[in-house]
Design a protein around this motif. Structure first.
Motif, short mmCIF file in Angstrom:
data_model
loop_
_atom_site.label_atom_id
_atom_site.label_comp_id
_atom_site.label_asym_id
_atom_site.label_seq_id
_atom_site.Cartn_x
_atom_site.Cartn_y
_atom_site.Cartn_z
N PRO A 103 0.84 -1.21 0.00
CA PRO A 103 0.00 0.00 0.00
C PRO A 103 0.87 1.25 0.00
O PRO A 103 1.96 1.27 0.58
CB PRO A 103 -0.80 -0.12 1.31
N ALA A 104 0.39 2.29 -0.66
CA ALA A 104 1.13 3.55 -0.69
C ALA A 104 1.17 4.15 0.70
O ALA A 104 0.24 4.00 1.49
CB ALA A 104 0.46 4.53 -1.66
N ALA A 105 2.28 4.81 1.01
CA ALA A 105 2.41 5.45 2.31
C ALA A 105 1.44 6.62 2.41
O ALA A 105 1.40 7.48 1.52
CB ALA A 105 3.84 5.94 2.51
N ALA A 130 8.70 -0.02 -2.10
CA ALA A 130 9.78 0.19 -3.07
C ALA A 130 10.40 1.58 -2.95
O ALA A 130 11.58 1.76 -3.23
CB ALA A 130 9.26 -0.03 -4.49
N GLU A 131 9.63 2.57 -2.53
CA GLU A 131 10.09 3.94 -2.56
C GLU A 131 10.26 4.58 -1.19
O GLU A 131 10.87 5.64 -1.08
CB GLU A 131 9.12 4.80 -3.38
N LEU A 134 10.53 -8.62 -3.81
CA LEU A 134 9.08 -8.63 -3.65
C LEU A 134 8.48 -7.23 -3.74
O LEU A 134 7.39 -7.04 -4.27
CB LEU A 134 8.71 -9.28 -2.32
N LEU A 135 9.19 -6.24 -3.20
CA LEU A 135 8.67 -4.88 -3.18
C LEU A 135 8.96 -4.12 -4.48
O LEU A 135 8.46 -3.02 -4.66
CB LEU A 135 9.27 -4.10 -2.00
N GLY A 136 9.74 -4.70 -5.35
CA GLY A 136 10.06 -4.02 -6.60
C GLY A 136 11.13 -2.96 -6.46
O GLY A 136 11.22 -2.02 -7.26
#
Length: 381
Positions: A5-7, A71-72, A140-142
């Motif tokens: 999910p996006a932060a 990922a970010e 897994l997280l890209g």
């Protein structure tokens, strides 16, 4: 593989603070995921330990952690403990350490010490096995996967200016938990403590605190407390955990949470739980396993002596108030009667003054009656 999910943030303003338990100061912040951010976490942990433990002697434990979130982004967590008599000093020192790093006062020796420790990891003979979990997580997280040589190069490229930028970013998104004190002076805003409104519905008094009431309504649930309500609307419910014993915990998109424990509130029947379940969107319900019987909360019971003492003190207080107000009402009533009699004997009585005296008597009579009724209720309970 599922995307993380996006932060997001439920805080309207950051940096912000909340009140927490005594003895603990905690900071969390969401950062851009980077090698510089991971180095900063170690620099911050060492700075807190030096300032609060070694120099100030205020804390026993002071540390910081960097954890990949997706990922970010990553989560920075910093923590320090404190004895009750040193909590103000710990809060002040914690904020001062953050302010120093945020102002860019980061020594090259601080960076070099942390970098040297992190570089030693890549000299381990079993490096491949050691980094396998982090490689799997990144896959897994890209997130990009660096070879050991690439990671060494990035660590060597980190500068104190990079750490300064991370420190500013960490402060901009920070949420600081402090032990029951305000820190507005540090430039933080108190996070919302209560909801702006409460729902209407069936009311269920707490079996532990008579000043707290749970409301289960058609639009949501509210917990009514003396300081304000906490509300979660069904249409803004991020998740609701459900236990087989009937317990439900609803968490709203605004971060507020209400727990419905049938054992802790009067009249929370299976029908009320069923109505709640039907109102929450199905995709938001998270089924949880059954709890052991001794893990299901029960109302805390005061010793009989304590209850009797509390009830006796309460009744005595109401009795004293009743006597005080009742005597005042009686005295004022006698005065009204005397004045009325005197004015009646005059050829030109001032009935306006008499009326004013009797009007002033009415609130005293009303207060006496209410105190009598309240005392009777207390005596019966």
């Amino acid at each position: 593989r599922l995307p993380a999910p996006a932060a997001t943030s439920a805080l309207p303003v950051t940096p912000a603070y909340i009140s927490g338990d005594d003895g603990h100061v905690v900071l969390t912040s969401v950062l851009r995921r980077s090698t510089a951010a991971s180095v900063f976490a170690d620099v911050l942990g060492r700075a807190l330990f030096q300032d609060l433990r070694q120099e100030g002697g205020y804390s026993y434990s002071a540390e910081a952690d960097y954890s990949p979130r997706d990922a970010e982004s990553a989560t920075l967590t910093a923590y320090a403990d404190a004895l009750p008599q040193k909590q103000d000093a710990v809060v002040g020192g914690f904020v001062d350490t953050l302010a120093r790093l945020r102002a860019g006062r980061i020594e090259q020796t601080e960076l070099d010490s942390v970098r040297g420790k992190l570089l030693k990891v890549y000299d381990a003979p079993d490096l491949g096995a050691a980094v396998l979990p982090s490689y799997a997580l990144s896959l897994l997280l890209g997130h990009r996967i660096l070879t050991p040589d690439q990671h060494r190069a990035e660590l060597n490229a980190v500068t104190t200016q990079d750490l300064h930028e991370v420190a500013r970013q960490a402060w901009d998104t920070a949420l600081l938990q402090v032990p029951g004190r305000a820190v507005d002076w540090a430039g933080l805003t108190l996070a919302p403590q209560f909801s702006t409104a409460a729902v209407t519905g069936t009311r269920h008094r707490s079996l532990e605190n008579e000043d707290v009431t749970l409301v289960i309504g058609a639009q949501g649930v509210s917990l009514l407390t003396p300081r304000g309500p906490v509300t979660v609307s069904y249409d803004a419910c991020a998740a609701m955990t459900a236990r087989p014993d009937g317990a439900r915990t609803l968490t709203g998109l605004d971060g507020f949470s209400v727990t419905v424990e049938p054992t802790l509130y009067k009249g929370v029947t299976p029908d009320r739980i069923a109505a709640l379940d039907a109102a929450v969107p199905g995709e938001a319900i998270v089924r949880m396993p059954a709890r052991e019987p001794d893990h299901i909360p029960q109302p805390r019971k005061r010793p009989p002596a304590a209850r009797a003492a509390g009830a006796g003190g309460s009744v005595r207080g109401w009795t004293a108030a009743l006597w005080l107000v009742g005597l005042l009402a009686a005295a004022w009533g006698v005065l009204c009667g005397v004045v009325t009699a005197d004015e009646s004997a005059l050829a030109d009585p001032e009935w306006d003054a008499v009326t004013g005296l009797w009007i002033m008597e009415l609130p005293l009579l009303l207060a006496t009656w209410k105190l009598f009724a309240a005392r009777r209720r207390r005596t019966r309970s």
